[in-house]
Write a protein that holds these residues in place. Structure first.
Motif, PDB file in Angstrom:
ATOM      1  N   ASP A 115      93.081  31.595  28.023  1.00  0.00           N
ATOM      2  CA  ASP A 115      92.913  30.189  28.396  1.00  0.00           C
ATOM      3  C   ASP A 115      92.326  30.025  29.798  1.00  0.00           C
ATOM      4  O   ASP A 115      92.002  28.909  30.219  1.00  0.00           O
ATOM      5  CB  ASP A 115      94.252  29.457  28.301  1.00  0.00           C
ATOM      6  N   LEU A 116      92.170  31.128  30.544  1.00  0.00           N
ATOM      7  CA  LEU A 116      91.567  31.058  31.870  1.00  0.00           C
ATOM      8  C   LEU A 116      90.051  31.260  31.835  1.00  0.00           C
ATOM      9  O   LEU A 116      89.391  31.232  32.875  1.00  0.00           O
ATOM     10  CB  LEU A 116      92.197  32.115  32.783  1.00  0.00           C
ATOM     11  N   VAL A 117      89.524  31.480  30.642  1.00  0.00           N
ATOM     12  CA  VAL A 117      88.077  31.640  30.506  1.00  0.00           C
ATOM     13  C   VAL A 117      87.365  30.355  30.921  1.00  0.00           C
ATOM     14  O   VAL A 117      87.743  29.255  30.489  1.00  0.00           O
ATOM     15  CB  VAL A 117      87.708  32.001  29.050  1.00  0.00           C
ATOM     16  N   SER A 118      86.344  30.470  31.783  1.00  0.00           N
ATOM     17  CA  SER A 118      85.591  29.301  32.248  1.00  0.00           C
ATOM     18  C   SER A 118      84.235  29.745  32.761  1.00  0.00           C
ATOM     19  O   SER A 118      84.054  30.912  33.133  1.00  0.00           O
ATOM     20  CB  SER A 118      86.354  28.574  33.361  1.00  0.00           C
ATOM     21  N   PRO A 119      83.250  28.829  32.804  1.00  0.00           N
ATOM     22  CA  PRO A 119      81.921  29.195  33.326  1.00  0.00           C
ATOM     23  C   PRO A 119      81.995  29.623  34.782  1.00  0.00           C
ATOM     24  O   PRO A 119      82.848  29.161  35.543  1.00  0.00           O
ATOM     25  CB  PRO A 119      81.118  27.901  33.165  1.00  0.00           C
ATOM     26  N   VAL A 120      81.089  30.510  35.162  1.00  0.00           N
ATOM     27  CA  VAL A 120      81.073  31.043  36.524  1.00  0.00           C
ATOM     28  C   VAL A 120      79.667  30.938  37.109  1.00  0.00           C
ATOM     29  O   VAL A 120      78.686  31.266  36.438  1.00  0.00           O
ATOM     30  CB  VAL A 120      81.522  32.527  36.551  1.00  0.00           C
ATOM     31  N   VAL A 121      79.581  30.484  38.356  1.00  0.00           N
ATOM     32  CA  VAL A 121      78.318  30.476  39.091  1.00  0.00           C
ATOM     33  C   VAL A 121      78.126  31.856  39.706  1.00  0.00           C
ATOM     34  O   VAL A 121      79.037  32.395  40.347  1.00  0.00           O
ATOM     35  CB  VAL A 121      78.316  29.396  40.185  1.00  0.00           C
ATOM     36  N   THR A 122      76.957  32.443  39.520  1.00  0.00           N
ATOM     37  CA  THR A 122      76.659  33.770  40.057  1.00  0.00           C
ATOM     38  C   THR A 122      75.364  33.721  40.872  1.00  0.00           C
ATOM     39  O   THR A 122      74.601  32.753  40.792  1.00  0.00           O
ATOM     40  CB  THR A 122      76.488  34.805  38.938  1.00  0.00           C
ATOM     41  N   VAL A 123      75.112  34.773  41.636  1.00  0.00           N
ATOM     42  CA  VAL A 123      73.823  34.925  42.307  1.00  0.00           C
ATOM     43  C   VAL A 123      73.331  36.346  42.068  1.00  0.00           C
ATOM     44  O   VAL A 123      74.125  37.289  42.007  1.00  0.00           O
ATOM     45  CB  VAL A 123      73.911  34.657  43.828  1.00  0.00           C
ATOM     46  N   PRO A 124      72.019  36.526  41.900  1.00  0.00           N
ATOM     47  CA  PRO A 124      71.497  37.876  41.718  1.00  0.00           C
ATOM     48  C   PRO A 124      71.431  38.633  43.029  1.00  0.00           C
ATOM     49  O   PRO A 124      71.316  38.035  44.116  1.00  0.00           O
ATOM     50  CB  PRO A 124      70.089  37.629  41.156  1.00  0.00           C
ATOM     51  N   ALA A 125      71.506  39.939  42.939  1.00  0.00           N
ATOM     52  CA  ALA A 125      71.341  40.773  44.129  1.00  0.00           C
ATOM     53  C   ALA A 125      69.994  40.461  44.769  1.00  0.00           C
ATOM     54  O   ALA A 125      68.995  40.225  44.090  1.00  0.00           O
ATOM     55  CB  ALA A 125      71.413  42.245  43.740  1.00  0.00           C
ATOM     56  N   GLY A 126      69.981  40.430  46.094  1.00  0.00           N
ATOM     57  CA  GLY A 126      68.762  40.096  46.811  1.00  0.00           C
ATOM     58  C   GLY A 126      68.718  38.660  47.282  1.00  0.00           C
ATOM     59  O   GLY A 126      67.860  38.281  48.089  1.00  0.00           O
ATOM     60  N   THR A 127      69.650  37.817  46.771  1.00  0.00           N
ATOM     61  CA  THR A 127      69.746  36.428  47.228  1.00  0.00           C
ATOM     62  C   THR A 127      70.074  36.395  48.718  1.00  0.00           C
ATOM     63  O   THR A 127      70.799  37.256  49.225  1.00  0.00           O
ATOM     64  CB  THR A 127      70.839  35.693  46.440  1.00  0.00           C
ATOM     65  N   SER A 128      69.569  35.403  49.419  1.00  0.00           N
ATOM     66  CA  SER A 128      69.864  35.301  50.847  1.00  0.00           C
ATOM     67  C   SER A 128      71.298  34.843  51.064  1.00  0.00           C
ATOM     68  O   SER A 128      71.892  34.164  50.219  1.00  0.00           O
ATOM     69  CB  SER A 128      68.915  34.309  51.520  1.00  0.00           C
ATOM     70  N   VAL A 129      71.843  35.223  52.212  1.00  0.00           N
ATOM     71  CA  VAL A 129      73.205  34.832  52.568  1.00  0.00           C
ATOM     72  C   VAL A 129      73.323  33.311  52.624  1.00  0.00           C
ATOM     73  O   VAL A 129      74.311  32.728  52.164  1.00  0.00           O
ATOM     74  CB  VAL A 129      73.610  35.465  53.911  1.00  0.00           C
ATOM     75  N   GLY A 130      72.299  32.648  53.149  1.00  0.00           N
ATOM     76  CA  GLY A 130      72.339  31.191  53.240  1.00  0.00           C
ATOM     77  C   GLY A 130      72.432  30.539  51.877  1.00  0.00           C
ATOM     78  O   GLY A 130      73.233  29.616  51.660  1.00  0.00           O
ATOM     79  N   SER A 131      71.624  30.993  50.935  1.00  0.00           N
ATOM     80  CA  SER A 131      71.665  30.445  49.572  1.00  0.00           C
ATOM     81  C   SER A 131      73.006  30.737  48.903  1.00  0.00           C
ATOM     82  O   SER A 131      73.559  29.890  48.190  1.00  0.00           O
ATOM     83  CB  SER A 131      70.528  31.033  48.734  1.00  0.00           C
ATOM     84  N   ALA A 132      73.539  31.921  49.149  1.00  0.00           N
ATOM     85  CA  ALA A 132      74.824  32.289  48.556  1.00  0.00           C
ATOM     86  C   ALA A 132      75.948  31.434  49.120  1.00  0.00           C
ATOM     87  O   ALA A 132      76.859  31.021  48.384  1.00  0.00           O
ATOM     88  CB  ALA A 132      75.110  33.768  48.798  1.00  0.00           C
ATOM     89  N   ARG A 133      75.903  31.168  50.432  1.00  0.00           N
ATOM     90  CA  ARG A 133      76.931  30.306  51.029  1.00  0.00           C
ATOM     91  C   ARG A 133      76.914  28.928  50.383  1.00  0.00           C
ATOM     92  O   ARG A 133      77.961  28.358  50.065  1.00  0.00           O
ATOM     93  CB  ARG A 133      76.702  30.189  52.538  1.00  0.00           C
ATOM     94  N   SER A 134      75.732  28.385  50.188  1.00  0.00           N
ATOM     95  CA  SER A 134      75.611  27.053  49.570  1.00  0.00           C
ATOM     96  C   SER A 134      76.133  27.083  48.142  1.00  0.00           C
ATOM     97  O   SER A 134      76.837  26.164  47.706  1.00  0.00           O
ATOM     98  CB  SER A 134      74.150  26.600  49.591  1.00  0.00           C
ATOM     99  N   ALA A 135      75.794  28.150  47.394  1.00  0.00           N
ATOM    100  CA  ALA A 135      76.236  28.265  46.001  1.00  0.00           C
ATOM    101  C   ALA A 135      77.755  28.362  45.920  1.00  0.00           C
ATOM    102  O   ALA A 135      78.396  27.742  45.061  1.00  0.00           O
ATOM    103  CB  ALA A 135      75.584  29.473  45.344  1.00  0.00           C
TER     104      ALA A 135
END
Length: 463
Positions: free
Chosen positions: A343-363
């Protein structure tokens, strides 16, 4: 109930174990397919335990005849296990050294069996593009050239592979069914089994027999995206960085009438069910073939005679598909006990390797998640990332570097938890320093769970 009176005549002694390769029986799947005529060809009754015994013997005999394999030489191959076992068996019986390169996720039973035959083993990472020098096939090819007297079996390109099935598997099925077979169902690994067997049956029947491939959903053979699947010895995986995505030379797709795709869950649960309902202890690719055959039989009707080639034994996968612990940790079995994490299954936001730290922080901030999974770059799929493609979990404290820098990727992959596990089981095996883990269902990313949530779940279940 008394045992059936077989009254068979014993065969004379064989000159060698290798004389016993082939001649495997058909058995009807009576309880799994009531009202339909579905037969399983039990290739795990070959002496080496799989259909690959046929190709292994044929390739070695052909190499001996051509002189490619010198006396006392070394048999080398890149394999997921079964072809290696067949070749190791031949090497032991005919006096050769054997050396095999295998993916590091190969079932431990296969590795132990290879060592028992006296084979040498080299393990290499499973998630590598074909062009990488440490890819299974590239590594084995290099070793065969470097070793004095080395011979690469090359199951993916050796014509002796499909020819073995053209000369043996196909005729055996035709004779055993009295020519009544209407559908052949087989998985596609190298493609040798279905190509050779299919060619014979199509020719002898005048094109009447329908040739059906059984393939994991994400395998490239059946039109999938090539992302990882949980079934060994079937399908084609394509790493996102792979340039050459062509099919093996021994596979002739024009021989097939169609391909039926089967999800990992259905394959694994079918393999487990065959042990409980038919007494057949088979591997995951056999589950794929059986599931496809049952589907084909339902569509074809009561007049059909369906034969499924079951490639190998479940004894090679007792630590995987037939282990309750393994299937629960991979999220394939999650509805048979109270308190599982499904019941804890839920969609997850991910980022691919190589993404910038700034974009990852926002995500991470916009997602509201406790962590951000970093996944293998280059994959475009409607499915969640495979568990093996989750490279690490990053929290806010991990993303304090320069905004333009690439996100850090942990050197040690994270340990996921399965939707079929309970909170108590997970907490008992978790590193106490971990704060958040990723949830896996059907061997794919399916959620993020904090240790606090797990402890609260364990407490509520105890109450």
């Amino acid at each position: 109930m008394t045992a059936p009176d077989r009254r068979t005549v014993a065969s004379p002694p064989a000159d060698s174990l290798l004389a016993l390769v082939g001649g495997t029986p058909l058995v009807r799947l009576g309880r799994s397919a009531p009202g339909a005529e579905v037969h399983a060809k039990l290739e795990y009754l070959n002496p080496g335990g799989s259909v690959k015994d046929r190709a292994a013997l044929a390739m070695v005999l052909d190499a001996e005849e051509s002189g490619a394999l010198p006396p006392g030489g070394t048999i080398v191959e890149g394999t997921s296990g079964n072809t290696g076992l067949g070749l190791a068996q031949v090497a032991a019986a005919r006096g050769y050294r054997s050396l095999f390169v295998l993916p590091d996720k190969t079932a431990v039973e296969k590795l132990d069996a290879l060592r028992a035959y006296g084979a040498e083993i080299v393990l290499t990472p499973s998630a590598l593009p074909r062009e990488h020098p440490d890819h299974v096939i590239a590594y084995a090819t290099r070793l065969a050239k470097e070793i004095d007297g080395g011979w690469l079996a090359d199951q993916y390109g050796n014509p002796a592979n499909p020819d073995a099935h053209r000369r043996s598997t196909g005729p055996e099925i035709w004779e055993a069914t009295g020519g009544r077979i209407t559908h052949l169902v087989a998985t596609i690994g190298t493609g040798g089994t279905i190509t050779g067997t299919g060619e014979y049956l199509r020719e002898v029947s005048g094109g009447r027999v329908e040739i059906v491939g059984a393939d994991p959903v994400t395998s490239a053979y059946g039109g999938g995206d090539g992302s990882p699947f949980a079934i060994e010895a079937a399908g084609q995986y394509n790493h996102p960085e792979t340039v050459d995505v062509s099919f093996p030379p021994v596979y002739r797709p024009e021989i097939l009438d169609r391909i039926v795709t089967i999800g990992d869950r259905e394959s694994i649960l079918t393999a487990r069910a065959l042990a409980r309902t038919e007494g057949l202890l088979v591997g995951g690719s056999s589950g794929t073939a059986a599931a496809a055959a049952l589907r084909v039989a339902r569509e074809a009707g009561p007049e059909a005679v369906v034969v499924a080639i079951l490639p190998d034994s479940g004894r090679a996968y007792l630590s995987k598909y037939h282990s309750d612990t393994w299937v629960r940790r991979q999220g394939f079995l999650d509805d048979d006990r109270h308190g599982t994490l499904v019941d804890l299954v839920s969609p997850v936001v991910t980022v691919p390797a190589g993404t910038s730290v700034g974009s990852a922080r926002s995500a991470l901030k916009s997602s509201g998640q406790p962590a951000l999974p970093v996944v293998l770059a280059g994959r475009s799929s409607p499915l969640p990332p495979a568990a093996g493609e989750v490279l690490g979990l990053l929290t806010a404290s991990d993303l304090r570097g320069p905004a333009e820098a690439a996100v850090p990727v942990p050197t040690v992959p994270p340990v996921g938890i399965g939707s079929g596990e309970t909170a108590a089981e997970v907490l008992a095996r978790m590193d106490p320093s971990v704060d958040v883990v990723h949830l896996v269902r059907d061997a794919r990313l399916a959620g993020l769970v904090t240790v606090g949530a797990l402890r609260a779940r364990e407490h509520s279940v105890r109450l």
